[in-house]
Design an enzyme around this catalytic site. Sequence first.
Site: not given
Length: 338
Positions: A135, A210, A278
């Site tokens: 990701t 995502k 993140k």
Amino acid sequence: RTYYGCEGEGFIMVRISAMERLPRCPKQENSVHMTYQPSGTRIGWIGTGVMGASMCGHLIEAGYTATVFSRTRSKAEPLLERGASWVESPREVAEQSDIVFSIVGFPSDVREVVLGPQGVLAGSQAGNVFVDMTTSEPSLAVEISQAAAERNVSSVDAPVSGGDVGARNGALSIMIGGDQQTVEALAPCWEAMGSTWVWQGGPGAGQHTKMVNQTLIASGMVGVCEGLLYGYRAGLDLDKVMQSVASGAAGSWSLSNLGPRVIASNFDPGFYVEHFIKDMGIALAESRQMNLKLPGLELAEGLYQELAAQGHSRKGTHALMLALAKMSEVDWNPTSSN
């Protein structure tokens, strides 16, 4: 399985060899699609953390053979025990591979293992394929795609969802951006790792999808933890509460799969808090570029930052309960009261 057409601590590179490419049904009279089967194709894998080890294992189980590189050799031992061999650098693996997959921790890791002087592209040949399943930033996916194209290499971004459970069970949802024909040719690999794989569009589209996924999860996890915290403070039996709410309109993957872990105070990571922070940071940065305000995501990101500040960055995302319980001065220990 459904077809429409998950990173971890450190990183490991694996080359997986397959034996043949078999033709698929052509879309046009003179266009035959090929698929990468467990013979005749050499495949690389970078990253065997919480999810990557299982994902690579499924490919080995499907019949692919593997060559491994890792910054920490001990992380490769389970794969070596299953027959994988060892090489000394990512570039060396890429030089011997037709396809290289990666799933590492942060965009900086992706940049190093792909664009660095000893990275994947430095060792790739024309006609090779690179697939990043980390990701990461949509803009980095586009940058890698452009750099790869200069070497006549195809680049695909394919982040996943489903956590450690989905990775272990080969039931991940895979969100894919890149050239559609290349994506379809990789079908045997998607099928080994996931139950659902969807081509979303060109470079970066998988990463944008995502970000949608992580935005949905962020606020959802706040709801899961707050709901269970409420039930605990009200003196309810949380196992019985789960029987009622998990099968109703409030049901979700997070509630069904992570709710029992929260109740058991088992905060071992299926997905690290620091990696989720993140991801939320990427989603918020991308939203700002699109002139979007996402107050729910901002709230969730702030709560997770507080959780990390309490020393829980290497716990699972469901450890958010610890921060919420502390805010209300609640001693979270449901198992002792049942």
